[in-house]
Write a protein that holds these residues in place. Structure first.
Motif, PDB file in Angstrom:
ATOM      1  N   ARG A   2       2.911 -36.700 -13.563  1.00 13.26           N
ATOM      2  CA  ARG A   2       3.249 -36.196 -14.879  1.00 13.26           C
ATOM      3  C   ARG A   2       4.476 -35.302 -14.847  1.00 13.26           C
ATOM      4  O   ARG A   2       5.386 -35.415 -15.649  1.00 13.26           O
ATOM      5  N   LEU A   3       4.533 -34.404 -13.862  1.00 15.85           N
ATOM      6  CA  LEU A   3       5.655 -33.476 -13.771  1.00 15.85           C
ATOM      7  C   LEU A   3       6.949 -34.219 -13.465  1.00 15.85           C
ATOM      8  O   LEU A   3       7.995 -33.906 -13.999  1.00 15.85           O
ATOM      9  N   SER A  37       2.965 -47.836 -18.724  1.00 13.75           N
ATOM     10  CA  SER A  37       1.775 -47.504 -19.501  1.00 13.75           C
ATOM     11  C   SER A  37       0.722 -46.828 -18.640  1.00 13.75           C
ATOM     12  O   SER A  37      -0.031 -45.970 -19.108  1.00 13.75           O
ATOM     13  N   ALA A  38       0.654 -47.208 -17.372  1.00 13.11           N
ATOM     14  CA  ALA A  38      -0.343 -46.601 -16.483  1.00 13.11           C
ATOM     15  C   ALA A  38      -0.132 -45.101 -16.362  1.00 13.11           C
ATOM     16  O   ALA A  38      -1.094 -44.321 -16.326  1.00 13.11           O
ATOM     17  N   ASP A  39       1.127 -44.675 -16.304  1.00 15.48           N
ATOM     18  CA  ASP A  39       1.410 -43.243 -16.210  1.00 15.48           C
ATOM     19  C   ASP A  39       1.058 -42.527 -17.506  1.00 15.48           C
ATOM     20  O   ASP A  39       0.533 -41.408 -17.497  1.00 15.48           O
ATOM     21  N   LEU A  40       1.341 -43.160 -18.637  1.00 14.86           N
ATOM     22  CA  LEU A  40       0.997 -42.562 -19.918  1.00 14.86           C
ATOM     23  C   LEU A  40      -0.521 -42.469 -20.088  1.00 14.86           C
ATOM     24  O   LEU A  40      -1.046 -41.491 -20.614  1.00 14.86           O
ATOM     25  N   LEU A  41      -1.230 -43.489 -19.621  1.00 15.63           N
ATOM     26  CA  LEU A  41      -2.688 -43.453 -19.686  1.00 15.63           C
ATOM     27  C   LEU A  41      -3.250 -42.339 -18.810  1.00 15.63           C
ATOM     28  O   LEU A  41      -4.208 -41.659 -19.180  1.00 15.63           O
ATOM     29  N   ALA A  42      -2.640 -42.150 -17.646  1.00 16.24           N
ATOM     30  CA  ALA A  42      -3.123 -41.114 -16.733  1.00 16.24           C
ATOM     31  C   ALA A  42      -2.978 -39.721 -17.342  1.00 16.24           C
ATOM     32  O   ALA A  42      -3.752 -38.818 -17.027  1.00 16.24           O
ATOM     33  N   ASN A  43      -1.993 -39.563 -18.208  1.00 14.24           N
ATOM     34  CA  ASN A  43      -1.741 -38.264 -18.841  1.00 14.24           C
ATOM     35  C   ASN A  43      -2.041 -38.298 -20.333  1.00 14.24           C
ATOM     36  O   ASN A  43      -1.387 -37.627 -21.125  1.00 14.24           O
ATOM     37  N   LEU A 138       1.058 -41.373 -25.362  1.00 19.01           N
ATOM     38  CA  LEU A 138       0.574 -42.655 -25.855  1.00 19.01           C
ATOM     39  C   LEU A 138      -0.346 -42.408 -27.043  1.00 19.01           C
ATOM     40  O   LEU A 138      -1.095 -41.429 -27.073  1.00 19.01           O
ATOM     41  N   THR A 139      -0.287 -43.288 -28.036  1.00 17.08           N
ATOM     42  CA  THR A 139      -1.259 -43.250 -29.113  1.00 17.08           C
ATOM     43  C   THR A 139      -1.760 -44.658 -29.375  1.00 17.08           C
ATOM     44  O   THR A 139      -1.054 -45.649 -29.115  1.00 17.08           O
ATOM     45  N   THR A 140      -2.994 -44.757 -29.864  1.00 14.51           N
ATOM     46  CA  THR A 140      -3.652 -46.043 -30.072  1.00 14.51           C
ATOM     47  C   THR A 140      -4.497 -45.984 -31.335  1.00 14.51           C
ATOM     48  O   THR A 140      -4.636 -44.942 -31.977  1.00 14.51           O
ATOM     49  N   SER A 141      -5.112 -47.096 -31.657  1.00 13.64           N
ATOM     50  CA  SER A 141      -6.010 -47.137 -32.812  1.00 13.64           C
ATOM     51  C   SER A 141      -7.242 -46.262 -32.610  1.00 13.64           C
ATOM     52  O   SER A 141      -7.917 -45.913 -33.586  1.00 13.64           O
ATOM     53  N   ASP A 142      -7.547 -45.904 -31.359  1.00 17.53           N
ATOM     54  CA  ASP A 142      -8.703 -45.048 -31.088  1.00 17.53           C
ATOM     55  C   ASP A 142      -8.583 -43.703 -31.790  1.00 17.53           C
ATOM     56  O   ASP A 142      -9.591 -43.059 -32.092  1.00 17.53           O
ATOM     57  N   VAL A 143      -7.336 -43.265 -32.033  1.00 13.42           N
ATOM     58  CA  VAL A 143      -7.079 -41.994 -32.722  1.00 13.42           C
ATOM     59  C   VAL A 143      -6.234 -42.237 -33.970  1.00 13.42           C
ATOM     60  O   VAL A 143      -5.519 -41.353 -34.441  1.00 13.42           O
ATOM     61  N   ASP A 144      -6.311 -43.451 -34.500  1.00 12.88           N
ATOM     62  CA  ASP A 144      -5.606 -43.824 -35.731  1.00 12.88           C
ATOM     63  C   ASP A 144      -4.096 -43.628 -35.605  1.00 12.88           C
ATOM     64  O   ASP A 144      -3.417 -43.335 -36.589  1.00 12.88           O
ATOM     65  N   PHE A 145      -3.584 -43.790 -34.383  1.00 14.54           N
ATOM     66  CA  PHE A 145      -2.149 -43.709 -34.087  1.00 14.54           C
ATOM     67  C   PHE A 145      -1.543 -42.355 -34.459  1.00 14.54           C
ATOM     68  O   PHE A 145      -0.365 -42.257 -34.799  1.00 14.54           O
ATOM     69  N   THR A 146      -2.340 -41.311 -34.376  1.00 19.91           N
ATOM     70  CA  THR A 146      -1.814 -39.962 -34.582  1.00 19.91           C
ATOM     71  C   THR A 146      -1.324 -39.380 -33.263  1.00 19.91           C
ATOM     72  O   THR A 146      -1.726 -39.807 -32.180  1.00 19.91           O
ATOM     73  N   VAL A 147      -0.446 -38.393 -33.368  1.00 19.14           N
ATOM     74  CA  VAL A 147       0.130 -37.720 -32.203  1.00 19.14           C
ATOM     75  C   VAL A 147       0.129 -36.226 -32.473  1.00 19.14           C
ATOM     76  O   VAL A 147       0.542 -35.784 -33.546  1.00 19.14           O
ATOM     77  N   LYS A 148      -0.333 -35.448 -31.491  1.00 21.72           N
ATOM     78  CA  LYS A 148      -0.333 -33.992 -31.639  1.00 21.72           C
ATOM     79  C   LYS A 148       0.002 -33.367 -30.291  1.00 21.72           C
ATOM     80  O   LYS A 148      -0.661 -33.625 -29.295  1.00 21.72           O
TER      81      LYS A 148
END
Length: 471
Positions: A2-3, A37-43, A138-148
């Motif tokens: 991540r860093l 995507s694997a790195d984004l999923l990890a974080n 990363l954002t997905t439908s699991d969170v309605d494509f929101t970002v915070k």
């Protein structure tokens, strides 16, 4: 990892101190497109909406099953053919601190089956030539494509500009989609000298009942430092249940979505998303940070800890499930930090110290300990939980600022809870502090006995403007 990823992104974005806004955006898009995507999923926790709305209740976090993770790794695309993703719900900032603030947006992808990587930039210049923080989530439908995002490590009393970026539909002609630009300032350092700080207060924003023209006026006023929402950011009704008065005819784009009393997580999400499409609201959120608390209509009318007078468990299911759905949707759609569980209830009460001028204490008189109004002995009713009361009293006693400001949902000033003596209490009149006399008198006694002066109580709920001096 991540860093290293964030460091690489920062190097690309600030490699040239004189980079133009377009160059910086292109750099961000290039990094975004190439981050695995694997790195984004990890974080994935970098996007706070995947976390629990209660920081100490990890079970409420959104977990992506392994099968879904494999699909995300295989399909990561915000666009479909020439149809590009959009930032149709604007951007927002909130919960400013001397060294941090929350950033929010929502992506509308061309297809809901994909995952969407989103980059963000925070700059001390409007042209983004001085990026001080950046990253990708990363954002997905699991969170309605929101970002915070909780952006930290910032300098106090500093104005920043921010934006979000996702990949465009064509690497050559449209390599990136850039959100509207927002601006937000960190608070001055605690104890720093401050002569004035201007708050715009609003509450009970009911989309079907009219336009939000005042929000654009707030955005255009350079003297306003922050917006304070005291609850009822959305309304849960269908149109027929709460029709507008006078001769107002609700335009088609302001009819509730879905046009039913909302109960499920998807329905609360859809209602929040509809409100975020309002142009005046978007303009205000992009221009001013928001500090918000919820009231009842983010859940159901006259809600309390264990229910609502409007909730029917037979047709609408358990209150606990509805309450959790409403709280999660609020967490996903509002620029508010994840909070803790206190007294067994949701906790959104929190404090903001603004230099040496103001201690702002935002209360929760709705879901934290509140028992049902207008039922039983008034003196046995509970308005706030034990922990919140101790936190409030301690915050007032320990305050060294010039002013203490309490942001709360319901009226504190004295008024009757019934039309005439001897008649039963009315639900609508016993909804506030007057319907909970033990809690009200306890706060008055604490302020009086400890000689706490210069305290202002801001109130939502009422559709009128009152100014009371409480002695």
């Amino acid at each position: 990892m991540r860093l290293l990823l964030l460091a690489a992104l920062s190097v690309l974005l600030v490699s040239s101190a004189n980079a133009t806004a377009t160059d910086a955006a292109n750099d961000a898009a290039a990094v975004l497109i190439n981050l695995p995507s694997a790195d984004l999923l990890a974080n994935i926790g970098e996007n706070l909406v995947f976390s629990s709305p209660l920081a100490n209740v990890d079970a409420l976090a959104i977990r992506i099953p392994e099968k879904r993770k494999r699909a995300i790794l295989a399909k990561r695309q915000a666009n479909s053919g020439n149809v590009a993703a959009q930032f149709a719900h604007g951007v927002a900032s909130g919960d400013p601190l001397p060294n941090a603030f929350i950033l929010w947006t929502k992506v509308t992808p061309a297809t809901r089956s994909s995952s969407v990587p989103v980059a963000y930039q925070v700059s001390t210049t409007k042209d983004f030539s001085a990026v001080v923080r950046s990253g990708a989530v990363l954002t997905t439908s699991d969170v309605d494509f929101t970002v915070k995002i909780d952006v930290t490590g910032l300098a106090p009393a500093t104005r920043h500009w921010y934006r979000f970026i996702t990949a465009g539909p064509d690497a050559t002609t449209t390599p990136m989609i850039v959100s509207p630009v927002g601006t937000v300032s960190t608070l001055v350092a605690e104890g720093a000298s401050l002569d004035k700080y201007k708050m715009a207060i609003f509450t009970c924003s009911n989309m079907p009942h009219g336009y939000f023209r005042g929000f654009s006026a707030i955005a255009a006023d350079p003297s306003i430092d922050v917006t304070i929402h005291l609850g009822d950011y959305i309304y849960e009704y269908d149109l027929a249940t709460y029709m507008p008065g006078n001769s107002w005819k609700t335009p088609a784009d302001r009819i509730p979505v879905p046009n039913k009393i909302i109960v499920t997580l998807d329905e609360y999400r859809a209602r929040h998303a509809q409100y975020k499409t309002d142009g005046d609201l978007q303009t205000m959120h992009a221009a001013k940070p928001l500090i918000a608390v919820w009231d009842d209509h983010e859940f159901a009318d006259n809600a309390y800890v264990n229910g609502s007078v409007d909730h029917n468990a037979t047709s609408q299911g358990p209150w606990s499930a509805r309450k959790l759905a409403a709280a999660r949707a609020y967490h996903e759609y509002m620029p508010i930090r994840p909070t803790l569980l206190a007294d067994g209830f949701y906790k959104v009460y929190r404090q903001f110290r603004i230099g040496d001028l103001v201690d702002l204490l935002m209360l929760d008189t709705r879901t934290d300990g509140r028992t049902q109004q207008a039922v039983g002995d008034p003196n046995s009713r509970m308005l706030i939980g034990d922990e919140q009361r101790a936190w409030l009293y301690n915050g007032l006693s320990q305050s060294t600022t010039t002013w203490r400001v309490l942001g709360n949902q319901v009226m504190f000033a004295p008024k009757p809870t019934r039309y005439f003596f001897g008649l039963p209490e009315l639900n609508s009149l016993a909804d506030d502090w007057n319907g909970y006399p033990k809690a009200r008198q306890g706060l008055l006694d604490h302020v009086t006995n400890n000689k706490i002066n210069d305290t202002v109580i801001l109130t939502g709920m009422s559709f009128f403007l009152f100014l009371f001096l409480v002695r």
